[in-house]
Design an enzyme around this catalytic site. Structure first.
Site, mmCIF file in Angstrom:
data_model
loop_
_atom_site.group_PDB
_atom_site.id
_atom_site.type_symbol
_atom_site.label_atom_id
_atom_site.label_comp_id
_atom_site.label_asym_id
_atom_site.label_seq_id
_atom_site.Cartn_x
_atom_site.Cartn_y
_atom_site.Cartn_z
ATOM 1 N N HIS A 1 -3.905 4.702 4.315
ATOM 2 C CA HIS A 1 -5.021 3.747 4.301
ATOM 3 C C HIS A 1 -6.217 4.339 3.556
ATOM 4 O O HIS A 1 -6.757 3.731 2.635
ATOM 5 C CB HIS A 1 -5.409 3.361 5.739
ATOM 6 C CG HIS A 1 -6.670 2.576 5.804
ATOM 7 N ND1 HIS A 1 -6.765 1.292 5.314
ATOM 8 C CD2 HIS A 1 -7.899 2.899 6.265
ATOM 9 C CE1 HIS A 1 -8.006 0.862 5.479
ATOM 10 N NE2 HIS A 1 -8.710 1.810 6.049
ATOM 11 N N TYR B 1 3.032 6.070 11.481
ATOM 12 C CA TYR B 1 3.327 4.719 11.976
ATOM 13 C C TYR B 1 4.201 3.879 11.037
ATOM 14 O O TYR B 1 4.662 2.823 11.393
ATOM 15 C CB TYR B 1 2.016 3.957 12.287
ATOM 16 C CG TYR B 1 1.042 3.899 11.116
ATOM 17 C CD1 TYR B 1 1.196 2.970 10.098
ATOM 18 C CD2 TYR B 1 -0.035 4.784 11.034
ATOM 19 C CE1 TYR B 1 0.313 2.918 9.035
ATOM 20 C CE2 TYR B 1 -0.925 4.739 9.966
ATOM 21 C CZ TYR B 1 -0.753 3.801 8.975
ATOM 22 O OH TYR B 1 -1.614 3.751 7.919
ATOM 23 N N ARG C 1 0.865 -1.188 0.000
ATOM 24 C CA ARG C 1 0.000 0.000 0.000
ATOM 25 C C ARG C 1 0.898 1.233 0.000
ATOM 26 O O ARG C 1 1.421 1.616 1.041
ATOM 27 C CB ARG C 1 -0.894 -0.030 1.257
ATOM 28 C CG ARG C 1 -2.097 0.892 1.196
ATOM 29 C CD ARG C 1 -2.708 1.064 2.566
ATOM 30 N NE ARG C 1 -1.907 1.957 3.367
ATOM 31 C CZ ARG C 1 -1.862 1.952 4.714
ATOM 32 N NH1 ARG C 1 -2.570 1.082 5.398
ATOM 33 N NH2 ARG C 1 -1.105 2.809 5.364
HETATM 34 C C1 LIG Z 1 -15.727 -5.629 10.447
HETATM 35 C C2 LIG Z 1 -14.863 -4.399 10.412
HETATM 36 N N1 LIG Z 1 -14.001 -4.167 11.408
HETATM 37 C C3 LIG Z 1 -13.220 -3.066 11.373
HETATM 38 C C4 LIG Z 1 -13.319 -2.164 10.356
HETATM 39 C C5 LIG Z 1 -12.430 -0.925 10.320
HETATM 40 N N2 LIG Z 1 -11.430 -1.110 9.269
HETATM 41 C C6 LIG Z 1 -11.569 -0.517 8.074
HETATM 42 S S1 LIG Z 1 -10.330 -0.905 7.032
HETATM 43 C C7 LIG Z 1 -9.556 -1.862 8.182
HETATM 44 C C8 LIG Z 1 -8.262 -2.546 7.866
HETATM 45 C C9 LIG Z 1 -8.354 -3.522 6.746
HETATM 46 O O1 LIG Z 1 -7.071 -3.945 6.365
HETATM 47 P P1 LIG Z 1 -6.863 -4.993 5.223
HETATM 48 O O2 LIG Z 1 -7.866 -6.083 5.332
HETATM 49 O O3 LIG Z 1 -5.455 -5.377 5.214
HETATM 50 O O4 LIG Z 1 -7.258 -4.190 3.897
HETATM 51 P P2 LIG Z 1 -6.522 -2.899 3.259
HETATM 52 O O5 LIG Z 1 -7.176 -1.696 3.848
HETATM 53 O O6 LIG Z 1 -5.085 -2.977 3.549
HETATM 54 O O7 LIG Z 1 -6.802 -2.970 1.785
HETATM 55 C C10 LIG Z 1 -10.283 -1.868 9.369
HETATM 56 C C11 LIG Z 1 -9.873 -2.590 10.582
HETATM 57 C C12 LIG Z 1 -14.257 -2.444 9.324
HETATM 58 N N3 LIG Z 1 -14.393 -1.645 8.280
HETATM 59 N N4 LIG Z 1 -15.005 -3.571 9.376
#
Ligand SMILES: Cc1ncc(C[n+]2csc(CCOP(=O)(O)OP(=O)(O)O)c2C)c(N)n1
Ligand SMILES: [Mg+2]
Length: 383
Positions: free
Chosen positions: A286, A295, A282
């Site tokens: 985010h 971080y 990435r």
């Molecule tokens: C069920 C749930 N828990 C927490 C969140 C908050 N949240 C949004 S994105 C994220 C991280 C996701 O990381 P990853 O699966 O690695 O996907 P990336 O963003 O790196 O594409 C979190 C914890 C959410 N959207 N849904």
């Protein structure tokens, strides 16, 4: 330290493939697995042989490269629109272009995509419009009502819940006897969710025509992959569901398309699902609500830029004579024109009324929702 009891009597002959356990009894290896990693184009754009026929098809490679470039340019524009207050929020896909475009190019139009929130490259390949993407991130759900492809899922913010949608759709295809597949995205962080395991378990148990793409971009907001899991690979999580898991260089568009196409062929011919872990990075924050510099080590980011996906396919195309600076300039101008038209369309689209928030929640809205709709109308009139 634990002391095993002594072996009594002469040691028995150990049959091939058997070992002694701590009590001197036989241990049998009942399961073994290995995870393969696929890469054809390295970071310098050198092709590893043997490569698939796709690597010798400049027209297809250029088509993918053009879309990757459009996605990269659009991504920067979308972040700027958010920074200038013209977009609500936005999840950048910077660095993911090869994975997203490679997956889209491997799919057939009548397959179904269950995305997360950054897979613009796949959506555009499948016919979603840039203006629809802007409309969604501008806070208007009508942006999810894609003109093409009608049966793909909208963006999915609740992490890993789309795993269940993808498995469910594949089950429907199987029951109806349709030669179609579902393709479901999930992030590295998403693979820690229960829904991830539930989705792959069902797909494995029923041998469903489903492909799950785990985009390992090394971060789940501020949680690095090292803190996310103790597994060496995310692909091996598939083994627990009894389905194959493979890794692919997610910055190599040739490898991604090839591996996904193979998995889709297998799924379509009744051989069941696959989990594909695409290793990428990435390169952005985010979302626009994040600041990764708080971080993430700067050195890691610089290193990741050396591996980024556009550099290598461009270098490869140039070396093979299929691409040059003049074409690159024309492409950049094309992208700018196309994006400007989408932005104009988005900015001039009529704002949704507050009713839109309630329109598609239930076929028959609940009493509470009707009350809330009234309150929203009241404030909308006032402001
Ligand atoms: C069920 C749930 N828990 C927490 C969140 C908050 N949240 C949004 S994105 C994220 C991280 C996701 O990381 P990853 O699966 O690695 O996907 P990336 O963003 O790196 O594409 C979190 C914890 C959410 N959207 N849904
Ligand atoms: Mg991630």
């Amino acid at each position: 330290m634990y002391n095993p009891p002594p072996v009594i009597g002469a040691a028995p002959r150990i049959p091939q493939g058997f070992q002694h356990g701590p009590w001197g009894h036989f241990l049998t290896t009942v399961a073994e697995f290995e995870i393969k990693y696929h890469q054809f184009l390295d970071a310098e754009g050198r092709l590893r042989e043997p490569a698939p026929a796709l690597a010798r098809d400049p027209a297809e490679l250029i088509k993918m490269y053009r879309l990757m470039t459009l996605v990269r340019t659009f991504d920067g524009k979308a972040v700027n629109l958010q920074r200038t207050g013209k977009l609500g929020t936005y999840a950048s896909c910077l660095g993911h272009e090869a994975t997203h475009v490679g997956v889209g190019a491997a799919m057939r139009p009548d397959d179904v995509l269950a995305p997360v929130y950054r897979e613009i490259g796949t959506q555009l390949w499948r016919g979603v419009k840039l203006s629809e993407i802007l409309i969604y991130w501008g806070g208007d759900e009508r942006g999810c009502d894609f003109s093409v492809p009608r049966q793909d899922f909208p963006w999915c913010i609740p992490i890993a819940s789309q795993m269940l949608h993808g498995a469910g759709v594949a089950m429907a295809f199987k029951i109806r006897g349709e030669a179609r597949c579902s393709v479901t995205y999930v992030g590295d962080g998403g693979t820690s969710e229960g829904a991830f395991y539930e989705g792959i378990n069902l797909a494995g148990a029923r041998a469903l025509p489903a492909v799950f793409i785990v985009v390992n971009n090394r971060w789940a907001i501020s949680v690095p992959i090292e803190s996310q899991t103790a597994t060496r690979t995310l692909a091996q999580k598939a083994i627990a569901a009894g389905i194959p898991g493979v890794q692919v260089d997610g910055n190599d568009v040739i490898a991604v398309r090839h591996v996904v196409a193979e998995a889709l062929d297998r799924a379509r011919s009744g051989q069941g699902p696959t989990v594909i872990e695409a290793l990428t990075y990435r390169l952005g924050d985010h979302t626009t609500a994040d600041d990764a510099s708080r971080y993430r080590p700067a050195g890691e980011l610089q290193e990741a830029w050396q591996q980024e996906p556009l550099l290598r396919i461009r270098a490869f195309l140039k070396k093979s004579g299929a691409w040059d600076d003049r074409r690159e300039e024309e492409l950049n101008a094309d992208c700018a024109r196309h994006i400007a038209a989408a932005v104009d369309h988005y900015l001039s689209a009529p704002q949704p009324t507050t009713d839109a928030m309630f329109d598609h929640l239930f076929a028959k809205p609940t009493r509470n929702l009707l009350q809330q709709r009234e309150v929203a109308r009241h404030y909308a009139d006032k402001h």
